[in-house]
Design an enzyme around this catalytic site. Structure first.
Site, PDB file in Angstrom:
ATOM      1  N   GLU A   8      -0.519   3.979  -4.260  1.00  0.00           N
ATOM      2  CA  GLU A   8      -1.132   3.112  -5.289  1.00  0.00           C
ATOM      3  C   GLU A   8      -0.179   3.019  -6.468  1.00  0.00           C
ATOM      4  OE1 GLU A   8      -5.391   3.739  -6.362  1.00  0.00           O
ATOM      5  OE2 GLU A   8      -4.834   2.796  -8.251  1.00  0.00           O
ATOM      6  N   HIS A  10       2.112   0.562  -8.835  1.00  0.00           N
ATOM      7  CA  HIS A  10       1.988  -0.849  -9.204  1.00  0.00           C
ATOM      8  C   HIS A  10       3.260  -1.460  -9.774  1.00  0.00           C
ATOM      9  CE1 HIS A  10      -2.232  -0.515  -8.350  1.00  0.00           C
ATOM     10  NE2 HIS A  10      -2.370   0.465  -9.217  1.00  0.00           N
ATOM     11  N   HIS A 161      -8.848  -1.925  -4.713  1.00  0.00           N
ATOM     12  CA  HIS A 161      -8.499  -1.347  -6.021  1.00  0.00           C
ATOM     13  C   HIS A 161      -9.616  -1.638  -7.022  1.00  0.00           C
ATOM     14  CE1 HIS A 161      -6.343  -0.759  -9.818  1.00  0.00           C
ATOM     15  NE2 HIS A 161      -5.583   0.067  -9.117  1.00  0.00           N
ATOM     16  N   ASP A 279      -0.718   6.389  -8.769  1.00  0.00           N
ATOM     17  CA  ASP A 279      -1.188   5.299  -9.634  1.00  0.00           C
ATOM     18  C   ASP A 279      -0.202   5.051 -10.781  1.00  0.00           C
ATOM     19  OD1 ASP A 279      -2.726   3.169 -10.410  1.00  0.00           O
ATOM     20  OD2 ASP A 279      -4.366   4.340 -11.248  1.00  0.00           O
TER      21      ASP A 279
HETATM   22 ZN    ZN Z   1      -4.156   1.549  -9.680  1.00  0.00          ZN
END
Ligand code: ZN
Length: 316
Positions: A8, A10, A161, A279
């Site tokens: 995850e 980005h 998400h 993340d």
């Molecule tokens: Zn995220």
């Protein structure tokens, strides 16, 4: 340090700032500038952060909500394809360190299925990430059956998400600190996944694969209750809800670097359905990485969660 694949992680590409802006309203300008710079970087800064955390490969995805909030169908389809082309070019520069999840306009089930197929084929991506509902339409909507049929046939993992709910829940009024990532997104995203379970999407498409972050958005903790209440309310599914959660849903550690929920996810789903994520850049990859390195697990289970499960499930 155990070698890791992170799922995850980005990025932001030109043209998507307007969609993303709402997600970071209220973030201090200097922090926002730092986050934006990290999201736009595919070079040294990101690789250095990965190296410090022992992340061998990061599966990159567009920072949400992206076209999930674009009102115009044709614009959404065009923009999503543009984001995927952009990511594919960046991946080519560092194919050993990066993989990708496609961005999909769920406004049109067939167009989304075609784009998913292009992502998995021509662009070499590992599945797709969908940033929650699309203008209020959730993924269990009957119109999306052609999408799930194709996703299942492609064995494409679909990462759901978190995003803002359609209508902010009044129970959180007056408590802005409980909105979004603290509590609101977990309920929204866990509920979204439960719509797929209770709506029979996994019963119809047994090969469909969904990934949830945050160690399953509380679902692993509640399996018994879902089954017990489904019976009480006469839910008509061939199998108990927990059985679909255990067979069609995978979870990642994104934003949840804590031993207790990890132990719960492993106990509820099995360690072969749990994968590492940080993340980036919203959480510290170093904190995520050192949690994965140090949390009490056997070395085999640690290696599976950190690396082997992702390699198998995403075919990396
Ligand atoms: Zn995220």
């Amino acid at each position: 340090m155990v070698s890791k694949i992170a799922l995850e992680e980005h990025f932001l590409c030109p043209g998507f700032e307007k969609y993303w802006a709402a997600t970071v309203s209220g973030v201090a300008p200097d922090a926002l500038q730092r986050i934006t710079a990290r999201l736009s970087d595919f070079g040294d800064g990101r690789i250095e952060a990965m190296d410090k955390a022992g992340i061998a490969k990061a599966v990159l995805s567009l920072a949400g909500p992206g076209v999930q909030v674009e009102p115009d169908r044709a614009t959404a389809v065009r923009m999503a394809a543009g984001a995927n082309d952009y990511l594919a070019k960046e991946l080519q520069k560092s194919p050993d360190r990066y993989a990708g999840f496609g961005h999909l306009a769920m406004h049109d089930a067939t167009a989304a299925a075609d784009e998913l197929e292009r992502c998995m084929g021509d662009l070499g991506f590992s599945g797709a990430m969908i940033n929650g509902h699309t203008n209020g339409q959730y993924l269990d909507h009957p119109a999306l059956a052609p999408f799930w049929e194709r996703a299942a046939a492609l064995h494409a993992p679909i990462y759901i998400h978190p995003t803002d709910p359609v209508t902010p829940s009044p129970v959180l009024d007056g408590y802005p600190a409980l909105r979004r990532a603290t509590w609101e997104w977990g309920f929204e995203t866990g509920s979204h996944a439960l719509r797929l379970v209770f709506g029979g999407v996994f019963a119809r498409f047994p090969e469909a694969k969904v990934i949830l972050g945050h160690l399953g958005e509380t679902l692993p903790y509640l399996l018994w209750r879902f089954d017990s209440r489904a019976k009480l309310y006469g839910v008509e599914l061939p199998r108990p809800p927990s059985s679909y959660i255990k067979s069609n849903i995978y979870v990642t550690t994104s934003g949840m670097f804590s031993a207790e929920p990890l132990a719960c996810a492993i106990a509820a789903l099995g360690h072969d359905r749990v994968m590492f994520s940080s993340d980036y850049p919203f959480e510290s990859p170093e904190e995520a990485g050192s949690f994965m390195d140090l949390v009490m697990l056997s070395q085999d289970v640690r290696a599976d969660i950190a690396f082997n499960n992702a390699r198998r499930i995403l075919k990396l």
